[in-house]
Design a protein around this motif. Structure first.
Motif, PDB file in Angstrom:
ATOM      1  N   SER A 125      37.397  29.232  40.469  1.00 60.52           N
ATOM      2  CA  SER A 125      38.597  29.797  39.854  1.00 60.52           C
ATOM      3  C   SER A 125      38.632  29.514  38.353  1.00 60.52           C
ATOM      4  CB  SER A 125      39.853  29.251  40.533  1.00 60.52           C
ATOM      5  OG  SER A 125      39.979  27.867  40.285  1.00 60.52           O
ATOM      6  N   GLU A 126      38.115  28.378  37.925  1.00 61.82           N
ATOM      7  CA  GLU A 126      38.088  28.042  36.499  1.00 61.82           C
ATOM      8  C   GLU A 126      37.043  28.870  35.750  1.00 61.82           C
ATOM      9  OE1 GLU A 126      40.060  26.009  34.715  1.00 61.82           O
ATOM     10  OE2 GLU A 126      41.258  25.654  36.510  1.00 61.82           O
ATOM     11  N   LEU A 127      35.965  29.266  36.435  1.00 58.75           N
ATOM     12  CA  LEU A 127      34.928  30.059  35.764  1.00 58.75           C
ATOM     13  C   LEU A 127      35.401  31.469  35.468  1.00 58.75           C
ATOM     14  CD1 LEU A 127      31.690  28.992  37.660  1.00 58.75           C
ATOM     15  CD2 LEU A 127      32.294  28.479  35.301  1.00 58.75           C
ATOM     16  N   GLY A 128      36.293  31.994  36.262  1.00 59.88           N
ATOM     17  CA  GLY A 128      36.833  33.323  36.007  1.00 59.88           C
ATOM     18  C   GLY A 128      36.308  34.348  36.988  1.00 59.88           C
ATOM     19  N   PRO A 129      36.817  35.579  36.848  1.00 58.99           N
ATOM     20  CA  PRO A 129      36.468  36.622  37.824  1.00 58.99           C
ATOM     21  C   PRO A 129      35.015  37.101  37.729  1.00 58.99           C
ATOM     22  CG  PRO A 129      37.866  37.522  36.100  1.00 58.99           C
ATOM     23  CD  PRO A 129      37.786  36.042  35.877  1.00 58.99           C
ATOM     24  N   GLU A 130      34.365  36.919  36.598  1.00 63.57           N
ATOM     25  CA  GLU A 130      32.977  37.384  36.485  1.00 63.57           C
ATOM     26  C   GLU A 130      32.009  36.512  37.283  1.00 63.57           C
ATOM     27  OE1 GLU A 130      34.007  34.921  32.884  1.00 63.57           O
ATOM     28  OE2 GLU A 130      34.829  36.735  33.743  1.00 63.57           O
TER      29      GLU A 130
END
Length: 144
Positions: A53-58
């Protein structure tokens, strides 16, 4: 669960556990160990989800198993042909050249007519003179 352990080792550990803890406390200890393993697994799963979740949607399809060096190389280098590995493999593969040479040899042998080969006449009978020392093969004992 027991990847590196054989059945004899598992039985040995079970006997040791019964001897060390006794048959009365053994079920309680097994429950405690299983509960601890569940908590560790839940903790690692929540940590993985938090990192995703911290890394993001990509990075939604990101898998931690991909960080293993063998998996990383297989996924990013060998499967994808971004480096032109297929061209290098085909250039270094001698099978195509050998197939062309083999076809050329086959064509050359089928186009030229063969002349029958007549063998020289060889007598298979033993001559009376062959036992004489003049016809005996020379043998050098120092040569061997």
């Amino acid at each position: 669960m027991f990847f590196d352990m054989g059945p004899l080792e598992v039985v040995t550990l079970a006997i040791l556990a019964v001897l060390l803890f006794g048959p009365d406390k053994l079920p309680e200890i097994i429950q405690n160990v299983v509960g601890f393993l569940r908590k560790v697994r839940e903790f690692s799963d929540s940590a993985k989800e938090e990192i995703r979740s911290e890394l993001g949607p990509e990075f939604r399809d990101f898998e931690f198993e991909d960080l293993h060096p063998k998996t990383f190389v297989r996924k990013h280098v060998l499967d994808g042909d971004s480096l032109g590995l297929d061209e290098i493999r085909s250039a270094l593969d001698p099978r195509a050249d050998l197939a062309q040479v083999a076809d050329a040899v086959r064509e050359a042998t089928t186009e030229s007519p063969r002349e029958p080969v007549t063998p020289e006449h060889v007598s298979l009978t033993k001559d009376a003179q062959s036992g004489s020392p003049a016809h005996a093969a020379a043998f050098d004992p120092d040569a061997t």
